[in-house]
Motif scaffolding. Structure first.
Motif, PDB file in Angstrom:
ATOM      1  N   LEU A  27       8.128   5.913  -4.556  1.00  0.00           N
ATOM      2  CA  LEU A  27       7.058   6.713  -5.154  1.00  0.00           C
ATOM      3  C   LEU A  27       6.654   6.139  -6.509  1.00  0.00           C
ATOM      4  N   LEU A  28       7.634   5.795  -7.330  1.00  0.00           N
ATOM      5  CA  LEU A  28       7.335   5.239  -8.652  1.00  0.00           C
ATOM      6  C   LEU A  28       6.628   3.894  -8.557  1.00  0.00           C
ATOM      7  N   PHE A  29       6.865   3.168  -7.459  1.00  0.00           N
ATOM      8  CA  PHE A  29       6.222   1.872  -7.262  1.00  0.00           C
ATOM      9  C   PHE A  29       4.888   1.987  -6.540  1.00  0.00           C
ATOM     10  N   GLY A  30       4.411   3.227  -6.369  1.00  0.00           N
ATOM     11  CA  GLY A  30       3.082   3.421  -5.811  1.00  0.00           C
ATOM     12  C   GLY A  30       3.021   3.670  -4.326  1.00  0.00           C
ATOM     13  N   HIS A  31       4.158   4.025  -3.711  1.00  0.00           N
ATOM     14  CA  HIS A  31       4.185   4.270  -2.266  1.00  0.00           C
ATOM     15  C   HIS A  31       4.747   5.665  -1.993  1.00  0.00           C
ATOM     16  N   PRO A  32       3.920   6.690  -2.121  1.00  0.00           N
ATOM     17  CA  PRO A  32       4.403   8.065  -1.935  1.00  0.00           C
ATOM     18  C   PRO A  32       4.775   8.348  -0.488  1.00  0.00           C
ATOM     19  N   PRO A  33       5.744   9.224  -0.272  1.00  0.00           N
ATOM     20  CA  PRO A  33       6.146   9.587   1.090  1.00  0.00           C
ATOM     21  C   PRO A  33       5.152  10.569   1.695  1.00  0.00           C
ATOM     22  N   ASP A  34       5.115  10.614   3.028  1.00  0.00           N
ATOM     23  CA  ASP A  34       4.296  11.643   3.656  1.00  0.00           C
ATOM     24  C   ASP A  34       5.128  12.918   3.796  1.00  0.00           C
ATOM     25  N   GLU A  35       4.494  13.973   4.264  1.00  0.00           N
ATOM     26  CA  GLU A  35       5.175  15.268   4.345  1.00  0.00           C
ATOM     27  C   GLU A  35       6.342  15.237   5.320  1.00  0.00           C
ATOM     28  N   VAL A  36       6.217  14.447   6.381  1.00  0.00           N
ATOM     29  CA  VAL A  36       7.296  14.368   7.368  1.00  0.00           C
ATOM     30  C   VAL A  36       8.549  13.778   6.727  1.00  0.00           C
ATOM     31  N   GLU A  37       8.397  12.706   5.977  1.00  0.00           N
ATOM     32  CA  GLU A  37       9.553  12.084   5.328  1.00  0.00           C
ATOM     33  C   GLU A  37      10.165  13.015   4.288  1.00  0.00           C
TER      34      GLU A  37
END
Length: 215
Positions: free
Chosen positions: A182-192
């Motif tokens: 997330l901090l590197f710009g790749h947020p998780p989706d709701e499922v994860e």
């Protein structure tokens, strides 16, 4: 170390409150763009309108303005859990609700930006900024959960625990699988996020819940 956050001068009119909020909103923009050390109160006033004297009267100085911005944003996150009825004796439902709320706030773009800003600060106010952020944000969230866990220990629903540590561990488990990405710009989706939360809850309750006599 005492905070420089100044108790706001009461805004007795709707116009006064709007002026204060305008300064906070513009300050957030400037801090995110230029960092705390690089941000200028003159630039904030230029964009927001008004005067330096108003800014100083309301917030004291740049540090007070920054802390007021952090305080306002963390209040939105944690205020819902400081009202009666949010913490119930249904352990699973309460922890799920808390975990989902924290996760949803954690992945918001402005929350990530503020965290990066605070961590990267290298100016003379670095320690005060980071301490204030920690106390108003992560520590406040941990304290709320720890207080709830203590009540559950007292009622015999949880084992005897270091509740402050247990609160940190539960929160960390709900975010650990995705937080660095997330901090590197790749947020998780709701499922994860939900998978991480459900497994965190299962592991936490297996270790913390009192065993029934038949087990």
């Amino acid at each position: 170390m005492p905070s420089c956050f100044k108790t706001p001068t009461p805004c007795r009119t709707q116009r006064g409150e709007a002026r204060r909020q305008r300064l906070l909103d513009v300050a957030a923009e400037v801090f995110m763009e230029q960092g705390y050390a690089g941000a200028s109160v003159n630039e904030i006033v230029r964009r927001a309108g008004g005067s330096l004297s108003t800014l100083y009267r309301l917030f004291g100085n740049k540090l007070g303005l920054f802390e007021a911005m952090i305080a306002q944003r963390t209040e939105v996150v944690f205020a819902p859990f400081e009202v009666e009825g949010m913490w119930t004796d249904d352990l699973e439902a309460t922890l799920l609700a808390y975990g989902r709320h924290i996760q949803s706030r954690l992945v918001e773009a402005h929350a990530v930006e503020i965290f990066r800003l605070v961590v990267s600060e290298r100016g003379e106010d670095r320690e005060r900024i980071q301490q204030f952020f920690h106390d108003a944000g992560p520590r406040r969230g941990q304290r709320l959960l720890a207080d709830y866990l203590r009540t559950q220990v007292e009622k015999g629903r949880l084992r005897s625990l270091d509740c402050d540590m247990a609160a940190c561990q539960f929160i960390d488990m709900t975010r650990a699988p995705f937080y660095y990405r997330l901090l590197f710009g790749h947020p998780p989706d709701e499922v994860e996020r939900e998978r991480a939360l459900q497994q965190a809850l299962s592991l936490f309750l297996q270790g913390a819940r009192m065993l029934r006599e038949s087990e």
